[in-house]
Design a protein around this motif. Sequence first.
Motif, PDB file in Angstrom:
ATOM      1  N   LEU A   9      20.646  50.945  31.863  1.00 35.77           N
ATOM      2  CA  LEU A   9      22.058  51.263  31.647  1.00 35.77           C
ATOM      3  C   LEU A   9      22.377  51.062  30.179  1.00 35.77           C
ATOM      4  CD1 LEU A   9      24.970  51.775  32.847  1.00 35.77           C
ATOM      5  CD2 LEU A   9      25.171  49.282  32.898  1.00 35.77           C
ATOM      6  N   GLU A  10      23.104  52.021  29.610  1.00 34.45           N
ATOM      7  CA  GLU A  10      23.537  51.880  28.226  1.00 34.45           C
ATOM      8  C   GLU A  10      24.960  52.401  28.078  1.00 34.45           C
ATOM      9  OE1 GLU A  10      22.177  52.892  23.638  1.00 34.45           O
ATOM     10  OE2 GLU A  10      21.029  53.746  25.309  1.00 34.45           O
ATOM     11  N   LEU A  11      25.762  51.634  27.397  1.00 33.04           N
ATOM     12  CA  LEU A  11      27.108  52.059  27.029  1.00 33.04           C
ATOM     13  C   LEU A  11      27.125  52.209  25.522  1.00 33.04           C
ATOM     14  CD1 LEU A  11      27.469  50.578  29.832  1.00 33.04           C
ATOM     15  CD2 LEU A  11      29.815  50.217  29.128  1.00 33.04           C
ATOM     16  N   LYS A  12      27.551  53.371  25.036  1.00 30.79           N
ATOM     17  CA  LYS A  12      27.609  53.645  23.600  1.00 30.79           C
ATOM     18  C   LYS A  12      29.051  53.914  23.194  1.00 30.79           C
ATOM     19  CE  LYS A  12      23.067  55.638  22.631  1.00 30.79           C
ATOM     20  NZ  LYS A  12      22.357  56.820  22.138  1.00 30.79           N
ATOM     21  N   ASN A  13      29.599  53.011  22.404  1.00 31.08           N
ATOM     22  CA  ASN A  13      30.954  53.169  21.853  1.00 31.08           C
ATOM     23  C   ASN A  13      31.987  53.512  22.918  1.00 31.08           C
ATOM     24  OD1 ASN A  13      30.128  52.696  19.138  1.00 31.08           O
ATOM     25  ND2 ASN A  13      29.215  54.737  19.170  1.00 31.08           N
ATOM     26  N   VAL A  14      31.925  52.832  24.056  1.00 32.60           N
ATOM     27  CA  VAL A  14      32.825  53.113  25.169  1.00 32.60           C
ATOM     28  C   VAL A  14      34.180  52.451  24.946  1.00 32.60           C
ATOM     29  CG1 VAL A  14      33.234  52.714  27.638  1.00 32.60           C
ATOM     30  CG2 VAL A  14      30.998  53.509  26.847  1.00 32.60           C
ATOM     31  N   SER A  15      35.223  53.270  25.042  1.00 28.21           N
ATOM     32  CA  SER A  15      36.598  52.785  24.964  1.00 28.21           C
ATOM     33  C   SER A  15      37.363  53.340  26.160  1.00 28.21           C
ATOM     34  CB  SER A  15      37.281  53.249  23.678  1.00 28.21           C
ATOM     35  OG  SER A  15      36.652  52.687  22.551  1.00 28.21           O
ATOM     36  N   THR A  16      38.248  52.510  26.678  1.00 23.62           N
ATOM     37  CA  THR A  16      39.094  52.911  27.793  1.00 23.62           C
ATOM     38  C   THR A  16      40.521  52.507  27.481  1.00 23.62           C
ATOM     39  OG1 THR A  16      37.252  52.528  29.297  1.00 23.62           O
ATOM     40  CG2 THR A  16      39.404  52.723  30.284  1.00 23.62           C
ATOM     41  N   PHE A  17      41.440  53.419  27.722  1.00 25.25           N
ATOM     42  CA  PHE A  17      42.851  53.184  27.428  1.00 25.25           C
ATOM     43  C   PHE A  17      43.658  53.094  28.720  1.00 25.25           C
ATOM     44  CE2 PHE A  17      41.109  55.250  23.743  1.00 25.25           C
ATOM     45  CZ  PHE A  17      41.760  54.669  22.662  1.00 25.25           C
ATOM     46  N   VAL A  18      44.725  52.319  28.656  1.00 27.28           N
ATOM     47  CA  VAL A  18      45.728  52.287  29.714  1.00 27.28           C
ATOM     48  C   VAL A  18      46.991  52.880  29.112  1.00 27.28           C
ATOM     49  CG1 VAL A  18      47.082  50.783  31.225  1.00 27.28           C
ATOM     50  CG2 VAL A  18      44.705  50.229  30.730  1.00 27.28           C
ATOM     51  N   ASN A  19      47.714  53.665  29.896  1.00 26.96           N
ATOM     52  CA  ASN A  19      48.941  54.331  29.435  1.00 26.96           C
ATOM     53  C   ASN A  19      48.661  55.213  28.215  1.00 26.96           C
ATOM     54  OD1 ASN A  19      50.484  52.974  31.424  1.00 26.96           O
ATOM     55  ND2 ASN A  19      50.564  51.176  30.099  1.00 26.96           N
ATOM     56  N   ARG A  20      47.622  56.025  28.326  1.00 24.94           N
ATOM     57  CA  ARG A  20      47.188  56.904  27.238  1.00 24.94           C
ATOM     58  C   ARG A  20      48.352  57.781  26.752  1.00 24.94           C
ATOM     59  NH1 ARG A  20      42.677  57.213  23.857  1.00 24.94           N
ATOM     60  NH2 ARG A  20      42.125  59.350  23.516  1.00 24.94           N
ATOM     61  N   ASN A  21      48.504  57.893  25.452  1.00 28.19           N
ATOM     62  CA  ASN A  21      49.523  58.712  24.784  1.00 28.19           C
ATOM     63  C   ASN A  21      50.957  58.285  25.110  1.00 28.19           C
ATOM     64  OD1 ASN A  21      47.502  60.351  23.576  1.00 28.19           O
ATOM     65  ND2 ASN A  21      47.334  61.493  25.494  1.00 28.19           N
ATOM     66  N   ALA A  22      51.120  57.055  25.491  1.00 27.39           N
ATOM     67  CA  ALA A  22      52.460  56.510  25.732  1.00 27.39           C
ATOM     68  C   ALA A  22      52.736  55.437  24.677  1.00 27.39           C
ATOM     69  CB  ALA A  22      52.533  55.905  27.130  1.00 27.39           C
ATOM     70  N   PRO A  23      53.993  55.072  24.483  1.00 31.72           N
ATOM     71  CA  PRO A  23      54.304  54.047  23.476  1.00 31.72           C
ATOM     72  C   PRO A  23      53.596  52.711  23.727  1.00 31.72           C
ATOM     73  CG  PRO A  23      56.318  55.134  24.220  1.00 31.72           C
ATOM     74  CD  PRO A  23      55.208  55.628  25.086  1.00 31.72           C
ATOM     75  N   ASN A  24      53.332  52.403  24.992  1.00 32.85           N
ATOM     76  CA  ASN A  24      52.666  51.133  25.301  1.00 32.85           C
ATOM     77  C   ASN A  24      51.163  51.310  25.572  1.00 32.85           C
ATOM     78  OD1 ASN A  24      53.135  52.520  27.696  1.00 32.85           O
ATOM     79  ND2 ASN A  24      53.582  50.673  28.875  1.00 32.85           N
ATOM     80  N   GLU A  25      50.552  52.336  24.953  1.00 22.66           N
ATOM     81  CA  GLU A  25      49.118  52.582  25.090  1.00 22.66           C
ATOM     82  C   GLU A  25      48.336  51.338  24.676  1.00 22.66           C
ATOM     83  OE1 GLU A  25      47.114  56.376  23.761  1.00 22.66           O
ATOM     84  OE2 GLU A  25      46.401  55.004  22.221  1.00 22.66           O
ATOM     85  N   THR A  26      47.362  50.977  25.518  1.00 20.92           N
ATOM     86  CA  THR A  26      46.543  49.799  25.244  1.00 20.92           C
ATOM     87  C   THR A  26      45.076  50.171  25.403  1.00 20.92           C
ATOM     88  OG1 THR A  26      48.284  48.398  26.164  1.00 20.92           O
ATOM     89  CG2 THR A  26      46.125  47.397  25.899  1.00 20.92           C
ATOM     90  N   LYS A  27      44.279  49.766  24.448  1.00 17.91           N
ATOM     91  CA  LYS A  27      42.833  49.993  24.508  1.00 17.91           C
ATOM     92  C   LYS A  27      42.217  48.767  25.189  1.00 17.91           C
ATOM     93  CE  LYS A  27      39.857  52.247  21.225  1.00 17.91           C
ATOM     94  NZ  LYS A  27      39.393  52.326  19.830  1.00 17.91           N
ATOM     95  N   ILE A  28      41.613  48.973  26.355  1.00 20.18           N
ATOM     96  CA  ILE A  28      41.042  47.860  27.110  1.00 20.18           C
ATOM     97  C   ILE A  28      39.609  47.581  26.635  1.00 20.18           C
ATOM     98  CG2 ILE A  28      40.441  46.990  29.401  1.00 20.18           C
ATOM     99  CD1 ILE A  28      43.423  47.266  29.039  1.00 20.18           C
ATOM    100  N   LYS A  30      36.923  48.330  23.854  1.00 18.93           N
ATOM    101  CA  LYS A  30      37.044  48.782  22.463  1.00 18.93           C
ATOM    102  C   LYS A  30      35.666  49.030  21.860  1.00 18.93           C
ATOM    103  CE  LYS A  30      41.268  46.142  22.075  1.00 18.93           C
ATOM    104  NZ  LYS A  30      41.917  44.952  21.571  1.00 18.93           N
ATOM    105  N   SER A  31      35.253  50.287  21.868  1.00 16.93           N
ATOM    106  CA  SER A  31      33.967  50.688  21.279  1.00 16.93           C
ATOM    107  C   SER A  31      32.829  49.766  21.734  1.00 16.93           C
ATOM    108  CB  SER A  31      34.066  50.707  19.751  1.00 16.93           C
ATOM    109  OG  SER A  31      35.065  51.614  19.341  1.00 16.93           O
ATOM    110  N   LEU A  32      32.752  49.575  23.033  1.00 14.69           N
ATOM    111  CA  LEU A  32      31.773  48.670  23.629  1.00 14.69           C
ATOM    112  C   LEU A  32      30.380  49.286  23.604  1.00 14.69           C
ATOM    113  CD1 LEU A  32      31.275  46.028  25.226  1.00 14.69           C
ATOM    114  CD2 LEU A  32      31.713  47.353  27.293  1.00 14.69           C
ATOM    115  N   ASN A  33      29.412  48.503  23.156  1.00 17.89           N
ATOM    116  CA  ASN A  33      28.010  48.898  23.170  1.00 17.89           C
ATOM    117  C   ASN A  33      27.241  47.862  23.973  1.00 17.89           C
ATOM    118  OD1 ASN A  33      27.675  51.299  21.307  1.00 17.89           O
ATOM    119  ND2 ASN A  33      28.859  49.902  20.031  1.00 17.89           N
ATOM    120  N   LEU A  34      26.395  48.341  24.877  1.00 14.83           N
ATOM    121  CA  LEU A  34      25.651  47.446  25.752  1.00 14.83           C
ATOM    122  C   LEU A  34      24.384  48.149  26.204  1.00 14.83           C
ATOM    123  CD1 LEU A  34      25.553  44.870  27.643  1.00 14.83           C
ATOM    124  CD2 LEU A  34      26.751  46.289  29.327  1.00 14.83           C
ATOM    125  N   LYS A  35      23.278  47.415  26.209  1.00 14.30           N
ATOM    126  CA  LYS A  35      22.028  47.922  26.768  1.00 14.30           C
ATOM    127  C   LYS A  35      21.567  46.938  27.827  1.00 14.30           C
ATOM    128  CE  LYS A  35      20.114  50.595  22.951  1.00 14.30           C
ATOM    129  NZ  LYS A  35      18.945  50.817  22.104  1.00 14.30           N
TER     130      LYS A  35
END
Length: 191
Positions: A9-28, A30-35
């Motif tokens: 399993l590998e994650l490359k620069n994975v980012s996930t947002f909550v409330n995307r494109n809203a004023p209270n958008e939050t990045k959960i 943040k550019s996560l890398n994992l092998k």
Amino acid sequence: MKKNNDTVLELKNVSTFVNRNAPNETKILKSLNLKVYAGDFITVIGSNGAGKSTLFNTISGDLLPDEGQVFHNGNDISRDPVEKRPKFLSRVFQDPKMGTAPRMTVAENLLLAARRGQKRGLRFRNLRGNKDRFAKLAASMGNGLTQRLDTPTENLSGGQRQALSFLMATLNRPDILLLDEHTAALDPKTS
């Protein structure tokens, strides 16, 4: 040092947002890398809201990453739906009610798990032919599941249901096993 082709399993620069494109958008995430390599055992620790469940949901496909890529054995699965992942991934949730079919019996749930990730067509299910195998498997838990093979899962105790979820998740020895506080509903002996 391990080679890239040993990466399960590998994650490359994975980012996930909550409330995307809203004023209270939050990045959960943040550019996560994992092998993760075959045989690795990794513990994810963090406070409530730190993103542990978001990470698991991203790996399992319940949540697609907004940025970055997820790979299994070198294959990009970032946009693959959750239905394609049971071939190589299993999960046990903290809540013992998740991961089982409540109106189906223990044996029927185990039969579903035995066929997880396989193509299915119309055929006889052969539940009776698998009962001895399921009884041996249930006996390994030591919590009375063996005597409950014909009991609907909704009638089990929380601990028995959690033990069943664990058996179902490990039955086919997946490449990736996600355990989310999987012993929370179990007594100390069973956990």
